[in-house]
Design an enzyme around this catalytic site. Structure first.
Site, PDB file in Angstrom:
ATOM      1  N   GLY A  65       0.999  -1.186  -0.241  1.00 33.26           N
ATOM      2  CA  GLY A  65      -0.071  -0.071   0.247  1.00 33.26           C
ATOM      3  C   GLY A  65       0.896   1.496   0.147  1.00 33.26           C
ATOM      4  CG  PHE A  67       1.617   5.693   4.225  1.00 31.39           C
ATOM      5  CD1 PHE A  67       3.204   6.624   3.972  1.00 31.39           C
ATOM      6  CD2 PHE A  67       0.356   6.084   4.637  1.00 31.39           C
ATOM      7  CE1 PHE A  67       2.623   6.792   2.962  1.00 31.39           C
ATOM      8  CE2 PHE A  67       0.580   7.307   4.144  1.00 31.39           C
ATOM      9  CZ  PHE A  67       1.798   7.788   3.129  1.00 31.39           C
ATOM     10  N   GLY A  68       2.868   0.705   3.263  1.00 28.08           N
ATOM     11  CA  GLY A  68       2.609  -0.641   4.324  1.00 28.08           C
ATOM     12  C   GLY A  68       2.623  -1.563   3.321  1.00 28.08           C
ATOM     13  CE  LYS A  86      -3.507  -0.935   6.536  1.00 28.52           C
ATOM     14  NZ  LYS A  86      -4.714  -0.024   5.860  1.00 28.52           N
ATOM     15  CG  ASP A 177     -10.658   4.895  -0.552  1.00 34.19           C
ATOM     16  OD1 ASP A 177     -10.673   5.092  -1.983  1.00 34.19           O
ATOM     17  OD2 ASP A 177      -9.603   4.369  -0.035  1.00 34.19           O
TER      18      ASP A 177
END
Length: 429
Positions: A65, A67-68, A86, A177
């Protein structure tokens, strides 16, 4: 490195501190080499370690993703049950409070259509959310590979999606989202799970019942899926912004392209849909007319899309009412082909729909590609313009629009501008 140390010792004007610096640099280089060799041997796998003395993070990376990443793990307290972990690095763009909030919202919104959360916490300067493992990939990838799914397959997925969204709204949560990439498949690809609540908003419950609801004004989400009222946040938006996103998802599953690039009048596709609604025309027919493609959907499917994609949020169907629509109760309409409509692309291509005719129409209409790109981050997501609500935005990965770029190059309909490199031309495409 040893030669460098020897040179330092041999040069009289260097002090002992300089020698120590050289030794430090040599050791640092050696450590970097060891780390590089370790990563090369790992080949994308994480070291065996335990989180909260229960979850063993051992599996390969499933996805990345903004940031991860999500990796496979095991729940040692449940006999080695596989889970998804995650893992997000804590830093300026993501902090512990934001991630704890995301995990808390997912627990509050727990249902059979929302990815379950088993645990969360800080681990080696990273925040980990241990959740249900969805190993059958994204719904978006399935649509990319197969094209239009047909009404029967799309009905099964959409029924789960709209039921899950109706549950979110019933507990005071707006996802904000929803998109094909945030819908994961499990149980052999038959079960759908809603993921990624990083942009979600939760209303506080009232002691008298219900929730302290108010219009939201934060402009966030993904460009191709965001509702019209999100682009004009002066009046605010609420639950029905999610309903618009569900309509875009259903449209993509049934027709294998996205109805608009962004739901604003600067996009001529959206303007056509808005004009069609004002004149009482079918939204699907208006979208297909520019592709010279026949309408191959059943009447109930078209009616549901018309209700989901109303440009006026006050006229848009609620998630609860949409979940009770007649099309979802139909058995086998036989009204749709498993292939894309004749004359249209069989695959999604980053929201453009994959047809050069759309691009040519843009050029003749004088649409500003630069104006569109300013609303995008480097990976094609909307940037947050207002942080007043105390939420946060995370760029979300989506599939690169390779098909659209190929069509542009083949038909030479994308103008080349002085100073444009390949990345700039791709962004404008």
């Amino acid at each position: 490195s040893l030669w460098a140390v020897a040179d330092c010792v041999g040069m009289r004007f260097l002090s002992l501190n300089a020698v120590a610096d050289c030794v430090g640099h040599a050791l640092a280089r050696f450590a970097i080499c060891l780390a590089g060799m370790s990563l090369q041997r790992a080949r994308g796998r994480h070291s065996i370690t335990l989180f909260k003395n229960r979850y063993k993070i051992t599996g390969e990376t499933l996805g990345f993703g903004g940031f991860g990443q999500v990796v496979v793990g095991e729940d040692t307290a449940r006999g080695g049950r596989l889970v998804g972990a995650k893992i997000v690095s804590l830093g300026k763009l993501s902090n512990e409070a934001q991630l704890r909030r995301e995990a808390a919202i997912m627990r509050r919104a727990a249902s059979k259509h929302v990815c379950a959360v088993y645990g969360s916490g800080v681990w080696h300067n990273r925040f980990v959310i241990v959740q249900e493992l969805c190993s059958d990939g994204e719904l978006g990838k399935l649509v990319q590979e197969r094209g239009a799914l047909g009404e029967d397959a799309a009905r099964g997925y959409f029924h789960q999606l709209i039921d899950g969204v109706a549950h979110l709204h019933s507990v005071g949560v707006i996802h904000r989202d929803l998109k094909l990439e945030n819908l994961m498949l499990t149980h052999g690809g038959t079960a759908l799970r809603i993921i990624d609540f990083g942009l979600a908003h939760e209303y506080l419950p009232l002691t008298t019942g219900g929730f302290a609801e108010f219009p939201l004004h934060k402009r966030c989400g993904s460009l191709f899926y965001a509702a019209p009222e999100v682009y004009t946040p002066d009046e605010g938006y609420s639950y029905r912004a999610d309903v618009w996103s569900c309509g875009v998802i259903l449209f993509a599953m049934l027709l294998a392209f996205l109805p608009v690039d962004h739901a604003a009048h600067t996009d001529w596709r959206y303007a056509e849909i808005h004009k069609a609604q004002l004149s009482g025309r079918c939204v699907v027919a208006a979208a297909l007319s520019r592709r010279h493609a026949p309408l191959q959907l059943s009447q109930p499917a078209c009616e549901l899309l018309n209700q989901l994609l109303r440009t006026d949020p006050s006229a848009r169907v609620s998630s609860a009412d949409a979940s009770e629509h007649a099309w979802l109760g139909a058995e086998n309409t036989g009204g749709a082909s498993v292939h894309a409509c004749e004359g249209s692309s069989a695959h999604l291509s980053g929201g453009l729909g994959g047809l050069a005719s759309d691009l040519e129409r843009d050029l003749h209409a004088g649409e500003s590609f630069a104006a569109t790109s300013r609303s995008l981050s480097h990976d094609g997501t909307m940037t947050v313009l207002d942080e007043a609500e105390g939420s946060w935005s995370t760029p979300h990965r989506r599939t690169p629009p390779l098909t659209a770029a190929s069509v542009c190059r083949a038909l030479d309909v994308l103008p080349r501008r002085n100073g444009d490199g390949p990345s700039q031309r791709k962004l404008r495409a």
